[in-house]
Design a protein around this motif. Sequence first.
Motif, PDB file in Angstrom:
ATOM      1  N   THR A  57       1.038  -1.100   0.042  1.00  6.83           N
ATOM      2  CA  THR A  57      -0.046   0.100   0.149  1.00  6.83           C
ATOM      3  C   THR A  57       0.665   1.096   0.041  1.00  6.83           C
ATOM      4  OG1 THR A  57      -1.598  -1.063   1.257  1.00  6.83           O
ATOM      5  CG2 THR A  57      -1.880   1.273   1.309  1.00  6.83           C
ATOM      6  N   PHE A  58       0.432   2.226  -0.761  1.00  5.17           N
ATOM      7  CA  PHE A  58       1.172   3.598  -0.736  1.00  5.17           C
ATOM      8  C   PHE A  58       0.822   4.367   0.185  1.00  5.17           C
ATOM      9  CE2 PHE A  58       2.020   7.696  -2.674  1.00  5.17           C
ATOM     10  CZ  PHE A  58       3.324   7.824  -2.205  1.00  5.17           C
ATOM     11  N   ILE A  59       1.578   5.076   0.819  1.00  7.97           N
ATOM     12  CA  ILE A  59       1.043   6.197   1.706  1.00  7.97           C
ATOM     13  C   ILE A  59       2.132   7.589   1.405  1.00  7.97           C
ATOM     14  CG2 ILE A  59       0.327   7.373   3.822  1.00  7.97           C
ATOM     15  CD1 ILE A  59      -0.428   4.395   4.787  1.00  7.97           C
ATOM     16  N   ARG A  60       1.697   8.845   1.082  1.00  9.55           N
ATOM     17  CA  ARG A  60       2.399   9.790   0.888  1.00  9.55           C
ATOM     18  C   ARG A  60       2.781  10.234   2.216  1.00  9.55           C
ATOM     19  NH1 ARG A  60       3.231  14.947   0.958  1.00  9.55           N
ATOM     20  NH2 ARG A  60       4.481  15.983  -0.605  1.00  9.55           N
ATOM     21  N   CYS A  61       4.404  10.930   2.246  1.00  7.87           N
ATOM     22  CA  CYS A  61       4.407  11.288   3.588  1.00  7.87           C
ATOM     23  C   CYS A  61       5.719  12.312   3.189  1.00  7.87           C
ATOM     24  CB  CYS A  61       4.744  10.528   4.685  1.00  7.87           C
ATOM     25  SG  CYS A  61       5.354  10.893   6.215  1.00  7.87           S
ATOM     26  N   ASP A  62       5.679  13.509   3.979  1.00 10.98           N
ATOM     27  CA  ASP A  62       6.799  14.216   3.899  1.00 10.98           C
ATOM     28  C   ASP A  62       7.374  13.982   5.512  1.00 10.98           C
ATOM     29  OD1 ASP A  62       8.806  16.206   4.540  1.00 10.98           O
ATOM     30  OD2 ASP A  62       7.487  17.784   3.692  1.00 10.98           O
ATOM     31  N   VAL A  63       8.512  13.488   5.658  1.00 14.18           N
ATOM     32  CA  VAL A  63       8.981  12.913   6.951  1.00 14.18           C
ATOM     33  C   VAL A  63       9.333  14.081   7.883  1.00 14.18           C
ATOM     34  CG1 VAL A  63       9.603  10.585   6.207  1.00 14.18           C
ATOM     35  CG2 VAL A  63      11.306  12.288   5.974  1.00 14.18           C
ATOM     36  N   THR A  64       9.657  15.159   7.309  1.00 18.94           N
ATOM     37  CA  THR A  64       9.962  16.458   7.882  1.00 18.94           C
ATOM     38  C   THR A  64       8.768  16.775   8.714  1.00 18.94           C
ATOM     39  OG1 THR A  64       9.582  18.088   6.145  1.00 18.94           O
ATOM     40  CG2 THR A  64      11.858  16.967   6.299  1.00 18.94           C
ATOM     41  N   ARG A  65       7.620  16.500   8.535  1.00 17.04           N
ATOM     42  CA  ARG A  65       6.512  17.088   9.083  1.00 17.04           C
ATOM     43  C   ARG A  65       5.718  16.135  10.307  1.00 17.04           C
ATOM     44  NH1 ARG A  65       4.838  21.672   6.669  1.00 17.04           N
ATOM     45  NH2 ARG A  65       6.021  22.321   4.657  1.00 17.04           N
ATOM     46  N   ASP A  66       5.793  16.578  11.404  1.00  7.88           N
ATOM     47  CA  ASP A  66       5.381  15.764  12.311  1.00  7.88           C
ATOM     48  C   ASP A  66       3.781  15.027  11.956  1.00  7.88           C
ATOM     49  OD1 ASP A  66       3.753  15.526  15.340  1.00  7.88           O
ATOM     50  OD2 ASP A  66       5.891  15.299  15.860  1.00  7.88           O
ATOM     51  N   ALA A  67       2.962  16.074  11.556  1.00  8.89           N
ATOM     52  CA  ALA A  67       1.725  15.652  11.337  1.00  8.89           C
ATOM     53  C   ALA A  67       1.402  14.720  10.341  1.00  8.89           C
ATOM     54  CB  ALA A  67       0.827  16.997  11.159  1.00  8.89           C
ATOM     55  N   GLU A  68       2.338  14.589   9.459  1.00 11.35           N
ATOM     56  CA  GLU A  68       2.389  13.667   8.302  1.00 11.35           C
ATOM     57  C   GLU A  68       2.907  12.488   8.566  1.00 11.35           C
ATOM     58  OE1 GLU A  68       3.334  14.942   4.283  1.00 11.35           O
ATOM     59  OE2 GLU A  68       2.808  17.133   4.557  1.00 11.35           O
ATOM     60  N   VAL A  69       3.939  12.379   9.434  1.00 12.89           N
ATOM     61  CA  VAL A  69       4.468  11.093  10.027  1.00 12.89           C
ATOM     62  C   VAL A  69       3.411  10.351  10.855  1.00 12.89           C
ATOM     63  CG1 VAL A  69       6.184  10.110  11.265  1.00 12.89           C
ATOM     64  CG2 VAL A  69       6.704  11.871  10.074  1.00 12.89           C
ATOM     65  N   GLN A  70       2.826  11.157  11.691  1.00 13.25           N
ATOM     66  CA  GLN A  70       1.638  10.605  12.374  1.00 13.25           C
ATOM     67  C   GLN A  70       0.410  10.182  11.660  1.00 13.25           C
ATOM     68  OE1 GLN A  70       0.350  12.380  16.272  1.00 13.25           O
ATOM     69  NE2 GLN A  70       1.329  14.230  15.830  1.00 13.25           N
ATOM     70  N   ALA A  71       0.179  10.814  10.599  1.00 13.98           N
ATOM     71  CA  ALA A  71      -0.817  10.256   9.797  1.00 13.98           C
ATOM     72  C   ALA A  71      -0.280   8.974   8.853  1.00 13.98           C
ATOM     73  CB  ALA A  71      -1.160  11.443   8.714  1.00 13.98           C
ATOM     74  N   ASN A 112      16.690  18.552   8.083  1.00 14.73           N
ATOM     75  CA  ASN A 112      15.408  18.264   8.275  1.00 14.73           C
ATOM     76  C   ASN A 112      15.006  16.798   7.703  1.00 14.73           C
ATOM     77  OD1 ASN A 112      14.455  20.352   9.703  1.00 14.73           O
ATOM     78  ND2 ASN A 112      14.024  21.621   7.695  1.00 14.73           N
ATOM     79  N   VAL A 113      15.482  16.582   6.637  1.00  8.80           N
ATOM     80  CA  VAL A 113      15.048  15.223   6.066  1.00  8.80           C
ATOM     81  C   VAL A 113      15.979  13.981   6.687  1.00  8.80           C
ATOM     82  CG1 VAL A 113      14.928  13.842   3.838  1.00  8.80           C
ATOM     83  CG2 VAL A 113      14.472  16.257   3.617  1.00  8.80           C
ATOM     84  N   VAL A 115      18.092  13.994   9.334  1.00  6.54           N
ATOM     85  CA  VAL A 115      17.927  13.714  10.797  1.00  6.54           C
ATOM     86  C   VAL A 115      16.617  13.746  11.433  1.00  6.54           C
ATOM     87  CG1 VAL A 115      19.062  14.484  12.840  1.00  6.54           C
ATOM     88  CG2 VAL A 115      20.314  14.627  10.725  1.00  6.54           C
ATOM     89  N   LYS A 116      16.251  15.117  11.356  1.00  4.06           N
ATOM     90  CA  LYS A 116      14.457  14.989  11.812  1.00  4.06           C
ATOM     91  C   LYS A 116      13.722  14.011  11.379  1.00  4.06           C
ATOM     92  CE  LYS A 116      10.800  18.422  12.314  1.00  4.06           C
ATOM     93  NZ  LYS A 116      10.257  19.834  11.933  1.00  4.06           N
ATOM     94  N   GLY A 117      13.727  13.587   9.989  1.00  2.40           N
ATOM     95  CA  GLY A 117      12.879  12.738   9.378  1.00  2.40           C
ATOM     96  C   GLY A 117      13.126  11.371   9.997  1.00  2.40           C
ATOM     97  N   VAL A 118      14.325  10.866  10.212  1.00  2.00           N
ATOM     98  CA  VAL A 118      14.396   9.653  10.903  1.00  2.00           C
ATOM     99  C   VAL A 118      14.033   9.762  12.491  1.00  2.00           C
ATOM    100  CG1 VAL A 118      16.342   8.249  11.776  1.00  2.00           C
ATOM    101  CG2 VAL A 118      16.405   8.979   9.663  1.00  2.00           C
ATOM    102  N   TRP A 119      14.432  10.998  13.223  1.00  2.00           N
ATOM    103  CA  TRP A 119      14.106  10.950  14.548  1.00  2.00           C
ATOM    104  C   TRP A 119      12.290  10.856  14.581  1.00  2.00           C
ATOM    105  CZ3 TRP A 119      11.155  15.377  16.553  1.00  2.00           C
ATOM    106  CH2 TRP A 119      11.002  15.146  17.958  1.00  2.00           C
TER     107      TRP A 119
END
Length: 251
Positions: A57-71, A112-113, A115-119
């Motif tokens: 299944t594909f889910i789009r996500c910008d890993v730098t954005r907290d709300a998108e990672v939660q989604a 942002n991508v 380090v923050k994205g991995v975190w």
Amino acid sequence: MTFSGQVALVTGAGNGIGRATAQAFAAEGLKVVVSDVDVAGGEGTVALIREAGGDATFIRCDVTRDAEVQALMAGVVEAYGRLDYAFNNAGIEIEKGRVAEGNEAEFDAIMNVNVKGVWLCMKYELPLIMAQGGGAIVNTASVAGLGAAPKMSIYAASKHAVIGLTKSAAIEYAKKKIRVNAVCPAVIDTDMYRRAHEADPTKANFVAAMHPVGRIGKVEEIAAAVMYLCSDNAAFTTGHSLAVDGGSTAI
């Protein structure tokens, strides 16, 4: 490998190493959530997995954005009800200059991508994996995270940070039966690499010769390393940074 019926998440899975690893997970019987900011690439990865008889299944996500990672994590649970493994692979490499030649925009984008994205991903993956009684996370670092990377100092710093995050999380969650490791590729034959070198075969030959084995790596070789780190064969391995580098860090 004992993956049947389990669920894996791969970020940066629209091409290259991420795509190859998503395909490898699916080939072992896992259900795979493919994530990327590149919708066409991510959906292409899902199509390849489904054509081979896998479940993705594909889910789009910008890993730098907290709300998108939660989604994204909510989407994983909605699609498959659980999360057992995660490969945090989304990353960028855009810097080509000495320290004094860098700029703040490059620094912010890379950090942002990479380090923050991995975190952020680990922050929300860990509770889901704990709910299953354990599992494994692999983060994409780099050989640049194991030493110096002239003219890529910000990128190198970001990958050193990924290794620091990996080791810290490994210790924090060891007794929760979650193993956290990093894979550290050298130069790998990806679309990005080809675009950079296809116009200059001489440079490509030079890059290949930098590796003692005389060639650059294949995406499938990184995928195999990730699969090993997630498998029961690596049950006693955590907090490790695995170089898959053709011998380049042994020099």
